[in-house]
Design a protein around this motif. Structure first.
Motif, PDB file in Angstrom:
ATOM      1  N   ASN A  24       0.832  -1.214   0.000  1.00  0.00           N
ATOM      2  CA  ASN A  24       0.000   0.000   0.000  1.00  0.00           C
ATOM      3  C   ASN A  24       0.860   1.255   0.000  1.00  0.00           C
ATOM      4  N   TYR A  25       1.940   1.232   0.776  1.00  0.00           N
ATOM      5  CA  TYR A  25       2.843   2.378   0.821  1.00  0.00           C
ATOM      6  C   TYR A  25       3.404   2.644  -0.577  1.00  0.00           C
ATOM      7  N   LYS A  26       3.894   1.596  -1.232  1.00  0.00           N
ATOM      8  CA  LYS A  26       4.461   1.755  -2.580  1.00  0.00           C
ATOM      9  C   LYS A  26       3.387   2.214  -3.576  1.00  0.00           C
ATOM     10  N   LYS A  27       2.176   1.712  -3.416  1.00  0.00           N
ATOM     11  CA  LYS A  27       1.069   2.119  -4.288  1.00  0.00           C
ATOM     12  C   LYS A  27       0.819   3.626  -4.147  1.00  0.00           C
ATOM     13  N   TYR A  28       0.762   4.106  -2.910  1.00  0.00           N
ATOM     14  CA  TYR A  28       0.505   5.528  -2.700  1.00  0.00           C
ATOM     15  C   TYR A  28       1.703   6.385  -3.074  1.00  0.00           C
ATOM     16  N   GLN A  29       2.905   5.858  -2.965  1.00  0.00           N
ATOM     17  CA  GLN A  29       4.070   6.592  -3.444  1.00  0.00           C
ATOM     18  C   GLN A  29       3.917   6.872  -4.935  1.00  0.00           C
ATOM     19  N   ASP A  30       3.453   5.880  -5.672  1.00  0.00           N
ATOM     20  CA  ASP A  30       3.240   6.057  -7.117  1.00  0.00           C
ATOM     21  C   ASP A  30       2.089   7.023  -7.390  1.00  0.00           C
ATOM     22  N   LEU A  31       1.015   6.931  -6.613  1.00  0.00           N
ATOM     23  CA  LEU A  31      -0.165   7.766  -6.850  1.00  0.00           C
ATOM     24  C   LEU A  31       0.101   9.255  -6.612  1.00  0.00           C
ATOM     25  N   VAL A  32       1.015   9.578  -5.685  1.00  0.00           N
ATOM     26  CA  VAL A  32       1.238  10.989  -5.346  1.00  0.00           C
ATOM     27  C   VAL A  32       2.304  11.665  -6.203  1.00  0.00           C
ATOM     28  N   VAL A  33       2.963  10.913  -7.071  1.00  0.00           N
ATOM     29  CA  VAL A  33       3.989  11.509  -7.926  1.00  0.00           C
ATOM     30  C   VAL A  33       3.365  12.634  -8.756  1.00  0.00           C
ATOM     31  N   GLY A  34       4.009  13.794  -8.718  1.00  0.00           N
ATOM     32  CA  GLY A  34       3.522  14.948  -9.471  1.00  0.00           C
ATOM     33  C   GLY A  34       2.434  15.731  -8.759  1.00  0.00           C
ATOM     34  N   LYS A  35       2.054  15.292  -7.582  1.00  0.00           N
ATOM     35  CA  LYS A  35       1.057  16.011  -6.778  1.00  0.00           C
ATOM     36  C   LYS A  35       1.815  16.800  -5.714  1.00  0.00           C
ATOM     37  N   ASN A  36       1.140  17.646  -4.993  1.00  0.00           N
ATOM     38  CA  ASN A  36       1.787  18.382  -3.908  1.00  0.00           C
ATOM     39  C   ASN A  36       1.744  17.578  -2.610  1.00  0.00           C
ATOM     40  N   ILE A  37       2.093  16.315  -2.742  1.00  0.00           N
ATOM     41  CA  ILE A  37       2.165  15.389  -1.612  1.00  0.00           C
ATOM     42  C   ILE A  37       3.535  14.724  -1.705  1.00  0.00           C
ATOM     43  N   ASN A  38       4.273  14.727  -0.623  1.00  0.00           N
ATOM     44  CA  ASN A  38       5.619  14.163  -0.652  1.00  0.00           C
ATOM     45  C   ASN A  38       5.547  12.647  -0.838  1.00  0.00           C
ATOM     46  N   PRO A  39       6.200  12.112  -1.869  1.00  0.00           N
ATOM     47  CA  PRO A  39       6.129  10.671  -2.125  1.00  0.00           C
ATOM     48  C   PRO A  39       6.874   9.819  -1.096  1.00  0.00           C
ATOM     49  N   GLN A  40       7.770  10.416  -0.344  1.00  0.00           N
ATOM     50  CA  GLN A  40       8.477   9.654   0.689  1.00  0.00           C
ATOM     51  C   GLN A  40       7.625   9.540   1.954  1.00  0.00           C
ATOM     52  N   THR A  41       7.065  10.674   2.391  1.00  0.00           N
ATOM     53  CA  THR A  41       6.319  10.691   3.653  1.00  0.00           C
ATOM     54  C   THR A  41       4.817  10.508   3.467  1.00  0.00           C
ATOM     55  N   LEU A  42       4.331  10.758   2.258  1.00  0.00           N
ATOM     56  CA  LEU A  42       2.901  10.760   1.915  1.00  0.00           C
ATOM     57  C   LEU A  42       2.135  11.845   2.673  1.00  0.00           C
ATOM     58  N   LEU A  43       2.825  12.939   2.995  1.00  0.00           N
ATOM     59  CA  LEU A  43       2.224  14.080   3.682  1.00  0.00           C
ATOM     60  C   LEU A  43       2.295  15.311   2.780  1.00  0.00           C
ATOM     61  N   ALA A  44       1.363  16.233   2.973  1.00  0.00           N
ATOM     62  CA  ALA A  44       1.294  17.436   2.150  1.00  0.00           C
ATOM     63  C   ALA A  44       1.512  18.688   2.993  1.00  0.00           C
ATOM     64  N   THR A  45       2.332  19.591   2.473  1.00  0.00           N
ATOM     65  CA  THR A  45       2.602  20.835   3.188  1.00  0.00           C
ATOM     66  C   THR A  45       1.389  21.762   3.235  1.00  0.00           C
ATOM     67  N   ASP A  46       0.387  21.520   2.414  1.00  0.00           N
ATOM     68  CA  ASP A  46      -0.812  22.362   2.427  1.00  0.00           C
ATOM     69  C   ASP A  46      -1.421  22.434   3.828  1.00  0.00           C
ATOM     70  N   TYR A  47      -1.250  21.384   4.606  1.00  0.00           N
ATOM     71  CA  TYR A  47      -1.796  21.384   5.974  1.00  0.00           C
ATOM     72  C   TYR A  47      -1.203  22.519   6.809  1.00  0.00           C
ATOM     73  N   LEU A  48       0.017  22.913   6.508  1.00  0.00           N
ATOM     74  CA  LEU A  48       0.651  23.990   7.272  1.00  0.00           C
ATOM     75  C   LEU A  48      -0.051  25.322   7.077  1.00  0.00           C
ATOM     76  N   ASN A  49      -0.840  25.461   6.006  1.00  0.00           N
ATOM     77  CA  ASN A  49      -1.615  26.692   5.813  1.00  0.00           C
ATOM     78  C   ASN A  49      -2.547  26.946   6.989  1.00  0.00           C
ATOM     79  N   HIS A  50      -3.030  25.877   7.582  1.00  0.00           N
ATOM     80  CA  HIS A  50      -3.906  25.996   8.759  1.00  0.00           C
ATOM     81  C   HIS A  50      -3.193  26.746   9.885  1.00  0.00           C
TER      82      HIS A  50
END
Length: 182
Positions: free
Chosen positions: A7-33
């Motif tokens: 599942n981790y590897k699957k989501y690493q592939d899914l987030v490529v090119g998105k604003n989600i870090n493929p290593q951590t699977l976390l997004a910096t957008d949350y810091l806007n809060h």
């Protein structure tokens, strides 16, 4: 390979090119809060009327933030978070908890100082708060954006694991092993 790793590897592939870090699977957008409230607190001494906006701020979880966000890949961000490895998620959640406490404490003290028209105290509170919050935001960003450096041995072990998992005969394929050394 276990289901968690798959599942981790699957989501690493899914987030490529998105604003989600493929290593951590976390997004910096949350810091806007946190950045929004941090900015408002920084202006409170010059603009005490923004207290109402500050008081409207509530700590919310990563998932809740994305549910109400306009972030383009918000559903993926929520789902990927569920597969973020503990080595990233635990320090991330601990850092978020520290930011939540710092903010709620500071907001309460600023509100009290403003109600007593103690502007010097407000300035002191914000001067104490700012470097602490900036450090926590930077730390949280570092967790989200971390890059794990693997050793050559890790790469070799992964290759051998893939070779042995795909080999139905029970033996190793000599050409695949030879490829490791080319």
């Amino acid at each position: 390979m276990d289901t968690k790793t798959e599942n981790y590897k699957k989501y690493q592939d899914l987030v490529v090119g998105k604003n989600i870090n493929p290593q951590t699977l976390l997004a910096t957008d949350y810091l806007n809060h946190f950045n929004e409230i941090h900015m408002l607190l920084g202006m409170i001494a010059e603009m005490p009327d923004c207290l109402e906006d500050i008081l409207d701020w509530k700590a919310i979880s990563y998932q809740d933030h994305f549910q109400i966000s306009v972030f383009q890949d918000k559903d993926l961000a929520i789902e990927a978070y569920n597969h973020s490895p503990e080595k990233y998620k635990v320090p991330f959640e601990n850092c978020v908890a520290e930011m939540d406490v710092l903010l709620s404490t500071t907001v309460s003290m600023v509100e009290e100082a403003l109600s007593g028209d103690k502007m010097e105290q407000v300035n002191i509170l914000i001067a104490d708060y700012n470097p602490k919050m900036e450090k926590l935001i930077e730390e949280c960003s570092g967790i989200i954006n971390s890059r794990e450096v693997t050793t050559q041995q890790d790469v070799i072990d992964d290759l051998f694991e893939d070779i042995f998992e795909s080999d139905d005969s029970g033996g190793s394929d000599q050409s695949a092993i030879d490829d490791l050394f080319d």
